[in-house]
Motif scaffolding. Structure first.
Motif, PDB file in Angstrom:
ATOM      1  N   THR A   1       0.917  -1.186   0.141  1.00 27.12           N
ATOM      2  CA  THR A   1      -0.042  -0.034  -0.055  1.00 27.12           C
ATOM      3  C   THR A   1       0.752   1.171   0.132  1.00 27.12           C
ATOM      4  N   PHE A   2       0.531   2.259  -0.522  1.00 24.52           N
ATOM      5  CA  PHE A   2       1.128   3.513  -0.710  1.00 24.52           C
ATOM      6  C   PHE A   2       0.366   4.742  -0.128  1.00 24.52           C
ATOM      7  N   GLU A   3       1.015   5.628   0.635  1.00 24.37           N
ATOM      8  CA  GLU A   3       0.191   6.741   1.189  1.00 24.37           C
ATOM      9  C   GLU A   3       0.936   7.708   1.277  1.00 24.37           C
ATOM     10  N   GLU A   4       0.725   8.823   0.781  1.00 22.04           N
ATOM     11  CA  GLU A   4       1.368   9.996   0.758  1.00 22.04           C
ATOM     12  C   GLU A   4       0.921  11.395   1.414  1.00 22.04           C
ATOM     13  N   ASN A   5       1.372  11.776   2.265  1.00 22.07           N
ATOM     14  CA  ASN A   5       0.812  12.939   3.304  1.00 22.07           C
ATOM     15  C   ASN A   5       1.849  14.004   3.205  1.00 22.07           C
ATOM     16  N   ILE A   6       1.128  15.207   3.418  1.00 28.34           N
ATOM     17  CA  ILE A   6       1.927  16.421   3.571  1.00 28.34           C
ATOM     18  C   ILE A   6       1.877  16.919   4.848  1.00 28.34           C
ATOM     19  N   VAL A   7       3.144  16.966   5.591  1.00 33.80           N
ATOM     20  CA  VAL A   7       3.127  17.657   6.831  1.00 33.80           C
ATOM     21  C   VAL A   7       3.693  18.874   6.976  1.00 33.80           C
TER      22      VAL A   7
ATOM     23  N   GLY B   1       7.530  27.264   9.766  1.00 31.57           N
ATOM     24  CA  GLY B   1       7.215  28.149   8.710  1.00 31.57           C
ATOM     25  C   GLY B   1       7.840  27.778   7.610  1.00 31.57           C
ATOM     26  N   GLY B   2       8.748  26.777   7.388  1.00 32.00           N
ATOM     27  CA  GLY B   2       9.413  26.375   6.063  1.00 32.00           C
ATOM     28  C   GLY B   2       8.428  25.796   5.257  1.00 32.00           C
ATOM     29  N   PRO B   3       9.065  25.084   4.179  1.00 31.19           N
ATOM     30  CA  PRO B   3       8.125  24.343   3.139  1.00 31.19           C
ATOM     31  C   PRO B   3       7.711  23.125   3.722  1.00 31.19           C
ATOM     32  N   ASP B   4       6.449  22.834   3.021  1.00 33.21           N
ATOM     33  CA  ASP B   4       5.775  21.719   3.870  1.00 33.21           C
ATOM     34  C   ASP B   4       6.549  20.299   3.408  1.00 33.21           C
ATOM     35  N   ILE B   5       6.481  19.446   4.136  1.00 32.05           N
ATOM     36  CA  ILE B   5       7.348  18.072   4.023  1.00 32.05           C
ATOM     37  C   ILE B   5       6.355  17.027   3.447  1.00 32.05           C
ATOM     38  N   ARG B   6       6.825  16.584   2.223  1.00 29.66           N
ATOM     39  CA  ARG B   6       6.057  15.097   1.762  1.00 29.66           C
ATOM     40  C   ARG B   6       6.602  13.979   2.382  1.00 29.66           C
ATOM     41  N   ILE B   7       5.760  13.253   2.864  1.00 35.01           N
ATOM     42  CA  ILE B   7       6.074  12.030   3.290  1.00 35.01           C
ATOM     43  C   ILE B   7       5.240  10.887   2.648  1.00 35.01           C
ATOM     44  N   GLU B   8       6.075   9.586   2.199  1.00 35.52           N
ATOM     45  CA  GLU B   8       5.515   8.750   1.790  1.00 35.52           C
ATOM     46  C   GLU B   8       5.729   7.544   2.583  1.00 35.52           C
TER      47      GLU B   8
END
Length: 76
Positions: A56-62, A67-74
């Motif tokens: 299964t694959f899930e992608e989230n944005i934290v 206040g920096g750029p959002d972090i993409r987590i897979e």
């Protein structure tokens, strides 16, 4: 094996160094890498490993805490 090619040998676990010595060594070039990939693809069967091992694959944005750029987590 020359000293230049042997710089990281001390990092290998002494219990497995004799097994590592069985692998051939060579200077890697782009053409040699492409040839190796082609040979491996001929030897290995093409299978869909996701049928054997469901994934299964899930992608989230934290949001960034400071206040920096959002972090993409897979998540796999």
């Amino acid at each position: 094996m020359s000293e230049q090619k042997n710089r990281s040998r001390h990092l290998i676990d002494p219990e497995i160094i004799s097994a590592v010595d069985l692998f051939p060594t060579t200077d890697l070039s782009e053409s040699l890498l492409m040839e190796s990939r082609q040979n491996q693809s001929k030897m290995l069967p093409k299978i869909d490993v996701t049928q054997l091992f469901p994934v299964t694959f899930e992608e989230n944005i934290v949001p960034s805490y400071f206040g920096g750029p959002d972090i993409r987590i897979e998540i796999i």
